[in-house]
Design a protein around this motif. Structure first.
Motif, mmCIF file in Angstrom:
data_model
loop_
_atom_site.group_PDB
_atom_site.id
_atom_site.type_symbol
_atom_site.label_atom_id
_atom_site.label_comp_id
_atom_site.label_asym_id
_atom_site.label_seq_id
_atom_site.Cartn_x
_atom_site.Cartn_y
_atom_site.Cartn_z
ATOM 1 N N ASP A 122 22.699 -0.034 11.891
ATOM 2 C CA ASP A 122 22.213 0.701 13.064
ATOM 3 C C ASP A 122 21.941 2.171 12.789
ATOM 4 O OD1 ASP A 122 22.328 -1.593 14.589
ATOM 5 O OD2 ASP A 122 24.322 -1.174 15.394
ATOM 6 N N ASN A 123 22.505 2.713 11.709
ATOM 7 C CA ASN A 123 22.293 4.136 11.413
ATOM 8 C C ASN A 123 20.996 4.404 10.651
ATOM 9 O OD1 ASN A 123 23.616 2.761 9.202
ATOM 10 N ND2 ASN A 123 23.976 4.740 8.227
ATOM 11 N N GLN A 320 25.366 1.746 5.257
ATOM 12 C CA GLN A 320 26.353 1.992 6.309
ATOM 13 C C GLN A 320 27.290 3.142 5.942
ATOM 14 O OE1 GLN A 320 28.038 -1.975 6.572
ATOM 15 N NE2 GLN A 320 27.093 -2.327 8.576
#
Length: 364
Positions: A122-123, A320
Protein backbone atom coordinates in the motif's frame (compact mmCIF):
# COMPACT_ATOMS: atom_id res chain seq x y z
CA UNK A 1 -14.78 -7.13 -14.09
CA UNK A 2 -15.66 -6.94 -17.77
CA UNK A 3 -12.69 -7.75 -20.00
CA UNK A 4 -12.72 -6.33 -23.56
CA UNK A 5 -11.76 -8.36 -26.61
CA UNK A 6 -9.42 -5.71 -27.96
CA UNK A 7 -7.25 -3.02 -26.44
CA UNK A 8 -5.28 0.06 -27.38
CA UNK A 9 -1.60 -0.62 -28.01
CA UNK A 10 1.46 1.18 -29.30
CA UNK A 11 2.58 -0.61 -32.45
CA UNK A 12 5.79 -0.73 -34.47
CA UNK A 13 4.83 -1.93 -37.96
CA UNK A 14 8.29 -2.20 -39.47
CA UNK A 15 11.92 -1.32 -38.88
CA UNK A 16 12.92 2.36 -38.58
CA UNK A 17 9.36 3.67 -38.55
CA UNK A 18 7.53 5.55 -35.79
CA UNK A 19 5.40 3.87 -33.15
CA UNK A 20 1.68 4.41 -33.83
CA UNK A 21 -1.45 3.81 -31.80
CA UNK A 22 -3.50 0.82 -32.85
CA UNK A 23 -5.38 -2.17 -31.50
CA UNK A 24 -4.32 -5.59 -30.30
CA UNK A 25 -6.25 -8.60 -28.96
CA UNK A 26 -6.69 -9.05 -25.23
CA UNK A 27 -5.41 -12.55 -24.44
CA UNK A 28 -6.59 -14.87 -21.69
CA UNK A 29 -4.15 -16.43 -19.24
CA UNK A 30 -2.95 -20.01 -19.30
CA UNK A 31 -3.16 -22.25 -16.22
CA UNK A 32 -0.13 -20.69 -14.48
CA UNK A 33 -0.63 -17.11 -15.72
CA UNK A 34 -2.64 -14.03 -14.86
CA UNK A 35 -4.16 -11.26 -16.95
CA UNK A 36 -3.18 -7.82 -15.67
CA UNK A 37 -4.93 -4.54 -16.45
CA UNK A 38 -1.89 -2.29 -16.88
CA UNK A 39 -2.29 0.86 -14.82
CA UNK A 40 1.26 2.12 -15.42
CA UNK A 41 4.14 1.24 -17.72
CA UNK A 42 7.66 2.68 -17.71
CA UNK A 43 9.95 3.61 -20.58
CA UNK A 44 13.47 2.24 -21.03
CA UNK A 45 16.27 3.03 -23.50
CA UNK A 46 15.78 -0.35 -25.17
CA UNK A 47 12.30 0.77 -26.24
CA UNK A 48 13.70 3.40 -28.61
CA UNK A 49 16.80 1.38 -29.54
CA UNK A 50 14.81 -1.53 -30.99
CA UNK A 51 13.24 0.69 -33.64
CA UNK A 52 16.48 0.62 -35.66
CA UNK A 53 19.20 -1.93 -36.50
CA UNK A 54 21.05 -3.69 -35.00
CA UNK A 55 18.63 -3.91 -32.08
CA UNK A 56 15.61 -4.63 -34.27
CA UNK A 57 17.17 -7.92 -35.36
CA UNK A 58 18.06 -8.79 -31.76
CA UNK A 59 14.79 -7.98 -30.02
CA UNK A 60 11.92 -7.91 -32.54
CA UNK A 61 10.55 -11.37 -33.30
CA UNK A 62 7.08 -10.53 -34.70
CA UNK A 63 5.21 -7.73 -36.52
CA UNK A 64 3.51 -5.52 -35.65
CA UNK A 65 5.73 -5.33 -32.60
CA UNK A 66 4.56 -4.11 -29.17
CA UNK A 67 7.35 -2.83 -26.95
CA UNK A 68 7.41 -2.22 -23.22
CA UNK A 69 8.91 -4.30 -20.41
CA UNK A 70 8.01 -2.52 -17.15
CA UNK A 71 4.44 -2.86 -15.93
CA UNK A 72 2.21 -2.51 -12.88
CA UNK A 73 -1.52 -3.08 -12.62
CA UNK A 74 -4.50 -5.06 -11.33
CA UNK A 75 -5.06 -8.80 -11.77
CA UNK A 76 -8.35 -9.22 -13.63
CA UNK A 77 -8.22 -12.93 -14.56
CA UNK A 78 -6.41 -15.83 -12.92
CA UNK A 79 -5.25 -19.11 -14.45
CA UNK A 80 -6.70 -22.35 -13.11
CA UNK A 81 -3.50 -23.42 -11.30
CA UNK A 82 -2.55 -20.06 -9.78
CA UNK A 83 -2.66 -20.04 -5.99
CA UNK A 84 -0.57 -17.01 -5.04
CA UNK A 85 -2.77 -14.34 -6.66
CA UNK A 86 -6.45 -13.46 -6.96
CA UNK A 87 -8.53 -11.01 -8.97
CA UNK A 88 -8.07 -7.48 -7.66
CA UNK A 89 -4.47 -7.95 -6.50
CA UNK A 90 -2.08 -5.14 -7.41
CA UNK A 91 1.12 -6.45 -9.01
CA UNK A 92 4.30 -5.34 -10.73
CA UNK A 93 5.90 -7.46 -13.45
CA UNK A 94 8.43 -7.59 -16.25
CA UNK A 95 6.90 -8.24 -19.64
CA UNK A 96 8.53 -10.41 -22.28
CA UNK A 97 7.74 -8.24 -25.27
CA UNK A 98 10.63 -9.64 -27.30
CA UNK A 99 9.00 -13.04 -27.68
CA UNK A 100 5.37 -12.58 -26.65
CA UNK A 101 3.24 -9.55 -27.50
CA UNK A 102 0.68 -10.82 -24.97
CA UNK A 103 3.04 -9.78 -22.15
CA UNK A 104 4.28 -6.45 -23.57
CA UNK A 105 3.47 -3.36 -21.51
CA UNK A 106 2.86 -0.64 -24.12
CA UNK A 107 -0.76 -1.77 -24.19
CA UNK A 108 -3.66 -1.89 -21.75
CA UNK A 109 -3.60 -5.56 -20.71
CA UNK A 110 -0.85 -8.17 -20.43
CA UNK A 111 -0.66 -11.89 -19.67
CA UNK A 112 2.26 -12.83 -17.41
CA UNK A 113 3.41 -15.86 -15.37
CA UNK A 114 2.06 -15.63 -11.84
CA UNK A 115 5.43 -16.55 -10.31
CA UNK A 116 7.11 -13.62 -12.08
CA UNK A 117 4.94 -11.02 -10.38
CA UNK A 118 5.12 -9.31 -6.98
CA UNK A 119 2.22 -7.77 -5.13
CA UNK A 120 2.45 -4.03 -4.63
CA UNK A 121 2.21 -2.92 -0.99
CA UNK A 122 0.00 0.00 0.00
CA UNK A 123 2.95 2.38 0.42
CA UNK A 124 3.82 2.16 -3.30
CA UNK A 125 1.80 3.57 -6.23
CA UNK A 126 1.35 1.88 -9.59
CA UNK A 127 3.52 4.59 -11.15
CA UNK A 128 6.34 3.93 -8.69
CA UNK A 129 6.09 0.16 -8.99
CA UNK A 130 6.41 0.31 -12.77
CA UNK A 131 9.88 1.85 -12.51
CA UNK A 132 11.50 -1.26 -11.09
CA UNK A 133 11.04 -4.57 -12.96
CA UNK A 134 13.54 -4.38 -15.83
CA UNK A 135 16.32 -2.57 -13.96
CA UNK A 136 16.03 -4.76 -10.87
CA UNK A 137 15.88 -8.02 -12.85
CA UNK A 138 18.88 -7.01 -14.97
CA UNK A 139 20.97 -6.17 -11.90
CA UNK A 140 19.95 -9.29 -10.01
CA UNK A 141 20.67 -11.55 -12.98
CA UNK A 142 24.05 -9.89 -13.55
CA UNK A 143 25.06 -10.49 -9.96
CA UNK A 144 23.31 -13.53 -8.50
CA UNK A 145 22.36 -16.04 -11.19
CA UNK A 146 23.82 -19.36 -10.04
CA UNK A 147 22.80 -21.42 -13.08
CA UNK A 148 25.47 -23.81 -14.34
CA UNK A 149 24.32 -23.27 -17.94
CA UNK A 150 27.03 -22.15 -20.34
CA UNK A 151 24.87 -19.18 -21.33
CA UNK A 152 25.06 -17.79 -17.79
CA UNK A 153 27.99 -15.37 -17.69
CA UNK A 154 26.95 -13.51 -14.56
CA UNK A 155 29.25 -12.93 -11.58
CA UNK A 156 27.48 -15.64 -9.52
CA UNK A 157 27.76 -13.65 -6.31
CA UNK A 158 25.90 -14.86 -3.24
CA UNK A 159 22.29 -13.56 -3.43
CA UNK A 160 21.40 -10.90 -0.91
CA UNK A 161 18.20 -12.73 0.09
CA UNK A 162 20.22 -15.70 1.36
CA UNK A 163 21.88 -15.51 4.80
CA UNK A 164 25.40 -15.84 3.41
CA UNK A 165 24.79 -13.16 0.80
CA UNK A 166 23.80 -10.67 3.50
CA UNK A 167 27.19 -11.05 5.23
CA UNK A 168 29.78 -12.25 2.70
CA UNK A 169 30.54 -8.76 1.36
CA UNK A 170 29.84 -6.73 4.50
CA UNK A 171 32.20 -3.81 5.00
CA UNK A 172 33.82 -4.05 1.56
CA UNK A 173 33.71 -1.15 -0.93
CA UNK A 174 31.35 -1.05 -3.90
CA UNK A 175 31.78 1.25 -6.89
CA UNK A 176 28.76 2.05 -9.10
CA UNK A 177 29.37 3.80 -12.44
CA UNK A 178 26.21 5.66 -13.51
CA UNK A 179 24.44 5.70 -10.18
CA UNK A 180 21.53 7.92 -11.22
CA UNK A 181 20.33 5.60 -14.00
CA UNK A 182 17.58 3.10 -13.17
CA UNK A 183 20.14 0.31 -13.24
CA UNK A 184 22.47 2.33 -11.04
CA UNK A 185 19.78 3.15 -8.49
CA UNK A 186 18.93 -0.54 -8.13
CA UNK A 187 22.63 -1.47 -7.95
CA UNK A 188 23.18 0.97 -5.08
CA UNK A 189 20.30 -0.55 -3.15
CA UNK A 190 21.49 -4.12 -3.75
CA UNK A 191 24.96 -3.09 -2.58
CA UNK A 192 23.43 -1.71 0.60
CA UNK A 193 21.46 -4.94 1.14
CA UNK A 194 24.73 -6.84 0.75
CA UNK A 195 26.36 -4.68 3.43
CA UNK A 196 28.97 -3.03 1.22
CA UNK A 197 30.70 0.01 2.71
CA UNK A 198 31.59 2.49 1.44
CA UNK A 199 29.23 2.59 -1.54
CA UNK A 200 30.64 5.08 -4.04
CA UNK A 201 28.72 6.14 -7.15
CA UNK A 202 29.41 8.44 -10.07
CA UNK A 203 26.62 10.79 -11.14
CA UNK A 204 25.78 14.38 -11.90
CA UNK A 205 26.00 16.14 -8.55
CA UNK A 206 22.42 17.41 -8.71
CA UNK A 207 21.43 13.74 -8.27
CA UNK A 208 23.65 13.26 -5.21
CA UNK A 209 20.83 13.71 -2.63
CA UNK A 210 18.80 11.01 -4.39
CA UNK A 211 21.69 8.53 -4.44
CA UNK A 212 22.59 9.20 -0.82
CA UNK A 213 18.96 8.48 0.12
CA UNK A 214 19.22 5.10 -1.64
CA UNK A 215 22.33 4.03 0.26
CA UNK A 216 25.34 5.55 -1.48
CA UNK A 217 27.85 6.90 1.00
CA UNK A 218 29.70 9.08 -1.52
CA UNK A 219 28.90 10.55 -4.95
CA UNK A 220 31.69 11.57 -7.34
CA UNK A 221 31.02 14.03 -10.15
CA UNK A 222 30.71 11.97 -13.33
CA UNK A 223 32.16 14.84 -15.38
CA UNK A 224 35.60 14.35 -13.87
CA UNK A 225 38.27 12.45 -15.75
CA UNK A 226 38.69 8.75 -15.08
CA UNK A 227 42.02 9.52 -13.44
CA UNK A 228 40.43 12.04 -11.06
CA UNK A 229 37.54 9.70 -10.24
CA UNK A 230 39.91 6.84 -9.46
CA UNK A 231 42.02 9.05 -7.22
CA UNK A 232 38.94 10.18 -5.29
CA UNK A 233 37.69 6.60 -5.03
CA UNK A 234 41.04 5.47 -3.66
CA UNK A 235 40.98 8.21 -1.03
CA UNK A 236 37.45 7.21 0.05
CA UNK A 237 38.21 3.47 0.19
CA UNK A 238 41.46 4.01 2.09
CA UNK A 239 43.17 0.72 2.77
CA UNK A 240 40.15 -1.34 1.70
CA UNK A 241 40.65 -2.91 -1.76
CA UNK A 242 37.77 -2.33 -4.17
CA UNK A 243 36.65 -5.84 -5.11
CA UNK A 244 33.25 -5.00 -6.64
CA UNK A 245 32.32 -2.55 -9.39
CA UNK A 246 29.14 -2.17 -11.44
CA UNK A 247 28.87 -0.33 -14.77
CA UNK A 248 25.28 0.83 -15.26
CA UNK A 249 26.00 2.89 -18.41
CA UNK A 250 28.00 0.37 -20.42
CA UNK A 251 27.82 1.69 -24.00
CA UNK A 252 30.72 4.09 -23.36
CA UNK A 253 33.95 2.05 -23.45
CA UNK A 254 35.68 4.56 -21.19
CA UNK A 255 33.10 4.00 -18.48
CA UNK A 256 33.69 0.25 -18.75
CA UNK A 257 37.43 0.92 -18.40
CA UNK A 258 36.71 3.08 -15.37
CA UNK A 259 34.98 0.14 -13.70
CA UNK A 260 37.82 -2.18 -14.68
CA UNK A 261 40.53 0.15 -13.40
CA UNK A 262 38.73 0.74 -10.10
CA UNK A 263 39.09 -2.92 -9.17
CA UNK A 264 41.85 -4.40 -7.09
CA UNK A 265 43.36 -7.65 -8.41
CA UNK A 266 40.86 -10.46 -8.10
CA UNK A 267 37.89 -8.10 -8.11
CA UNK A 268 34.53 -8.59 -9.83
CA UNK A 269 33.05 -6.24 -12.44
CA UNK A 270 29.42 -6.37 -13.60
CA UNK A 271 28.60 -4.81 -16.97
CA UNK A 272 24.94 -4.69 -18.02
CA UNK A 273 25.47 -5.91 -21.57
CA UNK A 274 24.62 -9.40 -22.87
CA UNK A 275 28.03 -10.45 -24.14
CA UNK A 276 31.76 -9.79 -23.75
CA UNK A 277 31.75 -9.09 -27.50
CA UNK A 278 29.94 -5.84 -26.71
CA UNK A 279 32.94 -4.33 -24.89
CA UNK A 280 36.59 -3.79 -25.87
CA UNK A 281 38.91 -6.77 -25.49
CA UNK A 282 40.88 -5.05 -22.72
CA UNK A 283 37.66 -4.82 -20.69
CA UNK A 284 36.38 -8.32 -21.40
CA UNK A 285 39.74 -9.81 -20.42
CA UNK A 286 41.24 -7.36 -17.93
CA UNK A 287 43.90 -9.58 -16.36
CA UNK A 288 45.07 -9.43 -12.71
CA UNK A 289 42.57 -12.14 -11.83
CA UNK A 290 39.67 -9.75 -12.35
CA UNK A 291 36.32 -11.29 -13.29
CA UNK A 292 33.80 -9.64 -15.60
CA UNK A 293 30.11 -10.62 -15.62
CA UNK A 294 27.51 -9.89 -18.29
CA UNK A 295 23.75 -10.29 -18.46
CA UNK A 296 20.69 -10.68 -20.64
CA UNK A 297 18.10 -9.06 -18.41
CA UNK A 298 15.16 -11.42 -18.74
CA UNK A 299 13.89 -13.95 -16.17
CA UNK A 300 12.02 -15.80 -18.93
CA UNK A 301 14.97 -17.88 -20.16
CA UNK A 302 15.57 -21.46 -18.98
CA UNK A 303 18.79 -20.46 -17.22
CA UNK A 304 17.38 -17.28 -15.63
CA UNK A 305 13.93 -18.42 -14.48
CA UNK A 306 14.97 -19.83 -11.10
CA UNK A 307 16.70 -16.69 -9.88
CA UNK A 308 13.90 -14.58 -11.35
CA UNK A 309 11.29 -16.44 -9.31
CA UNK A 310 13.47 -16.13 -6.19
CA UNK A 311 13.82 -12.38 -6.73
CA UNK A 312 10.08 -11.83 -7.13
CA UNK A 313 9.49 -13.52 -3.78
CA UNK A 314 11.55 -10.77 -2.11
CA UNK A 315 10.21 -7.63 -3.79
CA UNK A 316 7.02 -7.05 -1.78
CA UNK A 317 8.85 -7.29 1.53
CA UNK A 318 11.67 -5.05 0.35
CA UNK A 319 9.18 -2.41 -0.74
CA UNK A 320 7.17 -2.63 2.48
CA UNK A 321 10.29 -2.19 4.62
CA UNK A 322 11.79 0.57 2.49
CA UNK A 323 14.77 -1.61 1.57
CA UNK A 324 13.94 -1.11 -2.11
CA UNK A 325 12.86 2.31 -3.31
CA UNK A 326 11.41 3.05 -6.76
CA UNK A 327 12.86 5.61 -9.13
CA UNK A 328 11.48 9.14 -9.02
CA UNK A 329 8.63 9.37 -11.53
CA UNK A 330 7.51 11.73 -14.28
CA UNK A 331 4.08 10.78 -15.64
CA UNK A 332 3.63 11.43 -19.34
CA UNK A 333 0.37 12.91 -20.64
CA UNK A 334 -2.10 11.13 -22.95
CA UNK A 335 -1.37 7.56 -21.92
CA UNK A 336 0.21 5.41 -24.63
CA UNK A 337 0.07 8.34 -27.05
CA UNK A 338 2.61 10.19 -24.91
CA UNK A 339 5.24 7.45 -25.14
CA UNK A 340 6.87 8.39 -28.49
CA UNK A 341 7.71 11.89 -27.26
CA UNK A 342 9.08 10.40 -24.06
CA UNK A 343 11.26 8.00 -26.01
CA UNK A 344 12.66 10.90 -28.01
CA UNK A 345 13.66 12.58 -24.75
CA UNK A 346 15.34 9.38 -23.58
CA UNK A 347 17.16 9.06 -26.89
CA UNK A 348 18.41 12.65 -26.60
CA UNK A 349 19.71 11.98 -23.04
CA UNK A 350 17.34 14.56 -21.58
CA UNK A 351 16.24 12.37 -18.65
CA UNK A 352 18.32 12.22 -15.48
CA UNK A 353 17.61 10.52 -12.18
CA UNK A 354 13.97 9.69 -12.93
CA UNK A 355 11.78 7.32 -14.88
CA UNK A 356 9.20 8.25 -17.48
CA UNK A 357 5.89 6.48 -16.90
CA UNK A 358 2.72 6.27 -19.01
CA UNK A 359 -0.82 5.36 -17.91
CA UNK A 360 -2.24 3.16 -20.69
CA UNK A 361 -5.90 3.58 -19.70
CA UNK A 362 -5.62 7.35 -20.08
CA UNK A 363 -4.97 6.95 -23.81
CA UNK A 364 -7.33 9.19 -25.82
Amino acid sequence: MSIPRTQKALLLHKVSTPYVLGESPVYHPGPEEVLVKIMACALNPIDHAIVDPPYTQLFVTYWPFIAGYDGAGIVVEVGSQVRNLKEGDKVLFLGDSTYAKRSATFQQYAVVPADLTATIPDNITFEQAATLPLALATDVLALYNQSAAAENISLRLKPVWEPEGATAYAGTPAFIVGGASSLGQCAIQLAKLAGHSPIVATASLHNAPLLLSLGATHVIDRRKSNESILAELSAIAGEKPVKFAFVAIPHDPELCRLGRDALAPGGALAIVLPSPRAVPEDVANPGDGKRVGFVYGSPYLPYTREVGVAMYKQITGWLQKGLLKPNPVEVLPNGLAGIPEGLERLKANKISGKKLVALPHETP
